[in-house]
Design an enzyme around this catalytic site. Structure first.
Site, PDB file in Angstrom:
ATOM      1  N   HIS A 297       0.827  -1.223   0.000  1.00 55.42           N
ATOM      2  CA  HIS A 297       0.000   0.000   0.000  1.00 55.42           C
ATOM      3  C   HIS A 297       0.851   1.259   0.000  1.00 55.42           C
ATOM      4  O   HIS A 297       1.931   1.295   0.581  1.00 55.42           O
ATOM      5  CB  HIS A 297      -1.055   0.008   1.112  1.00 55.42           C
ATOM      6  CG  HIS A 297      -0.543   0.032   2.517  1.00 55.42           C
ATOM      7  ND1 HIS A 297      -0.258   1.203   3.179  1.00 55.42           N
ATOM      8  CD2 HIS A 297      -0.297  -0.962   3.406  1.00 55.42           C
ATOM      9  CE1 HIS A 297       0.132   0.929   4.412  1.00 55.42           C
ATOM     10  NE2 HIS A 297       0.124  -0.381   4.581  1.00 55.42           N
ATOM     11  N   ASP A 309       6.032   0.867   6.752  1.00 56.54           N
ATOM     12  CA  ASP A 309       4.610   0.545   6.553  1.00 56.54           C
ATOM     13  C   ASP A 309       3.968   1.617   5.691  1.00 56.54           C
ATOM     14  O   ASP A 309       3.509   2.617   6.192  1.00 56.54           O
ATOM     15  CB  ASP A 309       3.916   0.442   7.915  1.00 56.54           C
ATOM     16  CG  ASP A 309       2.465   0.057   7.782  1.00 56.54           C
ATOM     17  OD1 ASP A 309       2.044  -0.360   6.689  1.00 56.54           O
ATOM     18  OD2 ASP A 309       1.734   0.194   8.784  1.00 56.54           O
ATOM     19  N   GLU A 343      -5.357   2.083   2.669  1.00 58.26           N
ATOM     20  CA  GLU A 343      -5.270   0.844   3.462  1.00 58.26           C
ATOM     21  C   GLU A 343      -5.474   1.125   4.938  1.00 58.26           C
ATOM     22  O   GLU A 343      -6.219   0.434   5.622  1.00 58.26           O
ATOM     23  CB  GLU A 343      -3.899   0.181   3.244  1.00 58.26           C
ATOM     24  CG  GLU A 343      -3.806  -1.247   3.791  1.00 58.26           C
ATOM     25  CD  GLU A 343      -3.371  -1.373   5.243  1.00 58.26           C
ATOM     26  OE1 GLU A 343      -3.453  -2.485   5.792  1.00 58.26           O
ATOM     27  OE2 GLU A 343      -2.968  -0.367   5.853  1.00 58.26           O
ATOM     28  N   GLU A 344      -4.789   2.152   5.420  1.00 57.80           N
ATOM     29  CA  GLU A 344      -4.777   2.366   6.869  1.00 57.80           C
ATOM     30  C   GLU A 344      -6.154   2.749   7.420  1.00 57.80           C
ATOM     31  O   GLU A 344      -6.431   2.550   8.583  1.00 57.80           O
ATOM     32  CB  GLU A 344      -3.729   3.433   7.245  1.00 57.80           C
ATOM     33  CG  GLU A 344      -2.285   3.050   6.892  1.00 57.80           C
ATOM     34  CD  GLU A 344      -1.728   1.885   7.719  1.00 57.80           C
ATOM     35  OE1 GLU A 344      -2.481   1.279   8.491  1.00 57.80           O
ATOM     36  OE2 GLU A 344      -0.528   1.603   7.565  1.00 57.80           O
ATOM     37  N   ASP A 371       3.230  -6.380   3.398  1.00 58.09           N
ATOM     38  CA  ASP A 371       2.834  -5.298   4.315  1.00 58.09           C
ATOM     39  C   ASP A 371       3.182  -5.643   5.765  1.00 58.09           C
ATOM     40  O   ASP A 371       2.516  -5.212   6.692  1.00 58.09           O
ATOM     41  CB  ASP A 371       1.330  -5.004   4.165  1.00 58.09           C
ATOM     42  CG  ASP A 371       0.910  -3.769   4.951  1.00 58.09           C
ATOM     43  OD1 ASP A 371       1.795  -2.976   5.329  1.00 58.09           O
ATOM     44  OD2 ASP A 371      -0.293  -3.607   5.201  1.00 58.09           O
ATOM     45  N   HIS A 442       3.298   2.296  12.798  1.00 60.47           N
ATOM     46  CA  HIS A 442       2.317   3.348  13.141  1.00 60.47           C
ATOM     47  C   HIS A 442       2.845   4.341  14.174  1.00 60.47           C
ATOM     48  O   HIS A 442       2.067   4.918  14.927  1.00 60.47           O
ATOM     49  CB  HIS A 442       1.002   2.737  13.660  1.00 60.47           C
ATOM     50  CG  HIS A 442       0.280   1.890  12.658  1.00 60.47           C
ATOM     51  ND1 HIS A 442      -0.947   1.348  12.921  1.00 60.47           N
ATOM     52  CD2 HIS A 442       0.604   1.512  11.401  1.00 60.47           C
ATOM     53  CE1 HIS A 442      -1.357   0.641  11.870  1.00 60.47           C
ATOM     54  NE2 HIS A 442      -0.419   0.735  10.931  1.00 60.47           N
TER      55      HIS A 442
HETATM   56 ZN    ZN Z   1       0.579  -1.457   6.334  1.00 65.73          ZN
END
Ligand code: ZN
Ligand code: NAG
Ligand code: NAG
Ligand code: NAG
Length: 480
Positions: A297, A309, A343-344, A371, A442
């Site tokens: 992503h 990420d 995606e998130e 991912d 994150h």
């Molecule tokens: Zn991800």
């Protein structure tokens, strides 16, 4: 938020729960032996004959002209654009950049498909412990969280260690309070439900806010953000993750019967914007309608830079058509590289793709997603039938020179590909040495410092060669 989006988020959220209910992964090095795979000698010989092309791809990416390229492209991408939040202008410019660098390689079959995505923007956030002593608490609001009133919410806090403990409490004890979850970290799959449902469960008992012990196994005082979802019929209360250190500290205060008072101030906005999935096709020579998909992503959270990420996953998937082009390799089936958007905020781009391409999904032979880090590649996590896994395990034997031969059974091998895998498409995730993935995930710590050029080269080589062999061999990967 559109109804489709609600559905996508619901499915994503359900998947998180399903993943959390699963037993621990079991690494099986010689899958073929353990499962008594019965592939014909003819097929085994055919797969083994890809040895020289696999080694050409590995040499090209690891010690040849492509060496260092995945890292340098990722560096340029990350340092130019930084974090790429779903619905933001910078994400759209980042998508334009990827299109431009693809065309610059003389790879022309690159195009985008529009998707409506949620656009959640974090505003000012602060939390302060007022009693029993003053201390500021580092926090990160969770995706889709509502704001507090402009002057914040000041309330007494209670601390629980599990949903069961909260459920057992009288509503009177929770009403008007800030609920702090100080749950232990078991695994991401097990523990993430505190992030995704913590606010709703607390709100159902009358809480005014929910603070969650960040979903990570290790911390140097860092909170991690992520998606959460409000259940129907609960008051939407502000919610954030706090550090492991502060959650445990508050847990100790509470155990020692101290009165805890916290002032929380959070602001955010939420609307919907148009974004794009990006697709690059390497057209198949014999069965162009059949697809092998490689993907990652392109959007990220707003903290850190989304280098890990999922910048790494995106760049190794980008490398596939570029390496094939440079080596002049065209498989029998089409290889499609996809960079999912949104995606998130609930796998929005991936669900939109699965819906838009419904009629051709029967033609997807294999779908791959990276991912969960692009550290040293070890093999694949594979969903699908045992026969499908047996064929993939045979293909993985081609990667003994880089030690990437492991096959781990995984019912749901990736988040974005769940929409396709749940329809029966055989799929795989990149198995890699990602023990530290959730340290950075994150958080502000997700930067280029986490990435390694040699590991990215190995991942790019592995990803390209696996996709090539599966897209070129004589048999399809069977469905369940
Ligand atoms: Zn991800
Ligand atoms: C992409 O290329 C186009 C056409 O050359 C150019 O106008 C645009 O500024 C480029 N965008 C990015 C983000 O590099
Ligand atoms: C939510 O409330 C509405 C209206 O009161 C009701 O129809 C619906 O069944 C409720 N949903 C849940 C999940 O409780
Ligand atoms: C693969 O493993 C062998 C034996 O442990 C080791 O010597 C070799 O360096 C490894 N190769 C890679 C690419 O990691």
């Amino acid at each position: 938020m559109s109804r489709h989006l609600e559905v996508a988020i619901f499915v994503w959220y359900t998947t998180v729960l399903l993943v959390s209910a699963k037993p621990k992964q079991n690494v099986v090095k010689s899958y073929s032996e353990l499962h008594k795979c019965e592939l014909s000698e003819e097929l085994k010989t055919e797969i083994a004959s890809y040895d020289s092309v696999v080694n050409d791809i590995i040499d090209f990416a690891v010690s040849g002209p492509f060496k260092g390229r995945a890292y340098s492209e990722l560096e340029r991408f990350i340092d130019t654009f930084g974090p790429r939040v779903s619905g933001s202008e910078v994400l759209e410019r980042a998508i334009d950049h990827v299109i431009n660098i693809t065309r610059a390689e003389d790879v022309k079959d690159v195009y985008t498909e529009e998707v409506e995505v949620p656009h959640w923007v974090r505003g000012h956030e602060s939390a302060e412990l007022l009693e029993p002593r003053r201390k500021s608490l580092s926090l990160l609001g969770l995706g889709t969280s509502v704001a507090t009133a402009p002057d914040g919410v000041t309330a007494e806090a209670i601390v629980v260690h599990s949903f069961d403990e909260l459920d057992a409490m009288d509503n009177d004890k929770v009403k008007g309070k800030i609920v702090v979850y100080d749950q232990p970290y078991v695994s991401y799959g097990d523990t993430v439900r505190y992030r995704s449902q913590g606010a709703s469960k607390a709100a159902a008992k009358g809480a005014v806010a929910a603070l969650i012990r960040t979903i990570a196994p290790f911390s140097i005082y860092s909170p991690h953000t992520g998606m959460q979802r409000y259940s129907d019929n609960v008051t939407k209360i502000p919610t954030a993750c706090i550090t492991l250190e502060d959650a445990d500290f508050l847990g100790r205060l509470y155990r020692n019967k101290e009165k805890i008072v916290i002032k929380l101030v959070m602001s955010s906005t939420m609307d919907t914007k148009t974004s794009r999935n990006t697709l690059i096709d390497v057209k198949g020579t014999q069965h162009p309608e059949k697809l092998v998909i490689v993907s990652g992503h392109i959007d990220s959270w707003d903290v850190g830079t989304g280098a890990m990420d999922d910048g790494g996953g995106m760049i190794v998937s980008w490398a596939v058509p570029i390496i094939l082009k440079e080596l002049n390799l065209r498989p029998k089936r089409t290889i499609r590289s996809i960079f999912w958007t949104g995606e998130e905020l609930g796998l929005v781009g991936a669900f939109a793709y699965a819906k838009k391409h419904k009629v051709e999904n029967d033609n997807i032979n294999f779908v791959m997603e990276s991912d969960e880090g692009t550290f040293k590649p070890l093999g694949l996590t594979v969903g699908g039938s045992q026969h499908a896994r047996c064929i993939v395990a045979e293909v993985l034997k081609l990667f003994s020179s880089i030690n990437a031969t492991a096959l781990v059974e995984e019912e749901s091998p990736g988040s974005d590909i769940v929409a396709l895998v749940s329809q029966g498409v055989p799929g795989a995730g990149l198995l890699n040495a990602n023990e530290k993935y959730f340290w950075f995930h994150h958080s502000e710590g997700d930067t280029m410092n986490v990435e390694n050029a040699e590991e990215l080269d190995l991942c790019a080589a592995f990803w390209t060669a696996v996709a090539y062999v599966i897209a070129d061999m004589s048999v399809d990967i069977p469905r369940k």
